[in-house]
Design a protein around this motif. Structure first.
Motif, short mmCIF file in Angstrom:
data_model
loop_
_atom_site.label_atom_id
_atom_site.label_comp_id
_atom_site.label_asym_id
_atom_site.label_seq_id
_atom_site.Cartn_x
_atom_site.Cartn_y
_atom_site.Cartn_z
N TYR A 97 5.07 -34.38 -1.95
CA TYR A 97 3.62 -34.55 -1.98
C TYR A 97 2.96 -33.18 -1.85
O TYR A 97 3.55 -32.23 -1.35
CB TYR A 97 3.13 -35.51 -0.90
CG TYR A 97 3.20 -34.99 0.52
CD1 TYR A 97 2.11 -34.32 1.10
CD2 TYR A 97 4.32 -35.16 1.30
CE1 TYR A 97 2.17 -33.84 2.39
CE2 TYR A 97 4.39 -34.69 2.60
CZ TYR A 97 3.30 -34.03 3.15
OH TYR A 97 3.37 -33.55 4.43
N GLU A 105 -1.41 -35.74 -3.46
CA GLU A 105 -0.75 -36.17 -4.70
C GLU A 105 0.69 -36.52 -4.40
O GLU A 105 1.42 -35.70 -3.84
CB GLU A 105 -0.79 -35.05 -5.74
CG GLU A 105 -2.16 -34.74 -6.25
CD GLU A 105 -2.16 -33.61 -7.26
OE1 GLU A 105 -1.19 -32.82 -7.31
OE2 GLU A 105 -3.15 -33.52 -8.01
N HIS A 122 4.34 -37.26 -5.84
CA HIS A 122 5.19 -37.03 -7.00
C HIS A 122 6.41 -37.96 -6.85
O HIS A 122 7.23 -37.75 -5.95
CB HIS A 122 5.63 -35.58 -7.08
CG HIS A 122 4.49 -34.61 -7.02
ND1 HIS A 122 3.66 -34.36 -8.09
CD2 HIS A 122 4.01 -33.86 -6.00
CE1 HIS A 122 2.73 -33.49 -7.74
NE2 HIS A 122 2.92 -33.17 -6.48
N THR A 176 2.96 -38.51 -11.15
CA THR A 176 2.20 -37.94 -10.04
C THR A 176 0.93 -38.75 -9.90
O THR A 176 0.20 -38.94 -10.88
CB THR A 176 1.85 -36.46 -10.31
OG1 THR A 176 3.07 -35.72 -10.42
CG2 THR A 176 1.01 -35.89 -9.19
N GLN A 177 0.67 -39.25 -8.70
CA GLN A 177 -0.51 -40.08 -8.48
C GLN A 177 -1.35 -39.53 -7.34
O GLN A 177 -0.84 -39.32 -6.24
CB GLN A 177 -0.09 -41.51 -8.19
CG GLN A 177 0.62 -42.16 -9.35
CD GLN A 177 0.91 -43.62 -9.10
OE1 GLN A 177 0.48 -44.22 -8.12
NE2 GLN A 177 1.66 -44.22 -10.00
N PRO A 178 -2.65 -39.33 -7.60
CA PRO A 178 -3.54 -38.86 -6.54
C PRO A 178 -3.93 -39.99 -5.61
O PRO A 178 -4.12 -41.12 -6.04
CB PRO A 178 -4.75 -38.34 -7.32
CG PRO A 178 -4.75 -39.09 -8.59
CD PRO A 178 -3.32 -39.42 -8.89
#
Length: 151
Positions: free
Chosen positions: A89, A99, A101, A114-116
């Motif tokens: 992260y 974020e 990963h 990858t997500q915020p």
């Protein structure tokens, strides 16, 4: 956002117990994909790694007792009732964001993704909101509430 002059990174580090996991669509309709009593743990390390596990309670056990084999309906229910991923992260202090990963994931669509996540701290409570994700056939907004159980 800072708590007691700690950075987001410093606040994140530790073990978190799931309080709630809900999703809502643009109309404001709220559902609980893993049930209102979902259980979960999130772990953030000082070295920049995260592991998240969330499950629906009451998933059927495999009658055979085998670790990897069971009837198709039990295997499907087990997978449908579980969300899991781990990876590194990165924190963006200015945006109140972390974020994630995904290096490994139960959901193959998330591998390498990858997500915020937008974070807010209130005492020992961490609220995480995401950008819209595809859940139950439509784009929805997620909100996870966690309680810190260990530093």
């Amino acid at each position: 956002m800072k708590k007691n002059s700690l950075t987001i990174q410093e606040n994140l580090i530790g073990v978190w117990n799931l309080v709630s996991y809900k999703v809502s669509n643009d109309s404001g309709y709220v559902t609980y994909p893993m049930g209102e009593d979902a259980s979960g743990i999130a772990i953030y390390t000082a070295e920049g790694y995260v592991s998240v596990q969330i499950m629906r309670l009451g998933r059927p056990a495999y009658g055979s007792g085998d670790l990897h084999k069971g009837p198709q309906n039990a295997l499907a229910a087990a997978a449908r009732g579980y969300l899991a991923y781990s990876g590194s992260y990165r924190v963006n202090e200015e945006e109140n964001m972390v974020e994630h990963h995904m290096s490994v994931s139960l959901n193959p669509n998330w591998l390498g993704d990858t997500q915020p996540r937008y974070v807010k701290f209130e005492g020992d409570i961490l609220t995480i909101n995401s950008q819209p994700v595809f859940i139950l056939g439509e784009e929805q907004n997620t909100q996870l509430v966690w309680r810190k159980i260990s530093d």
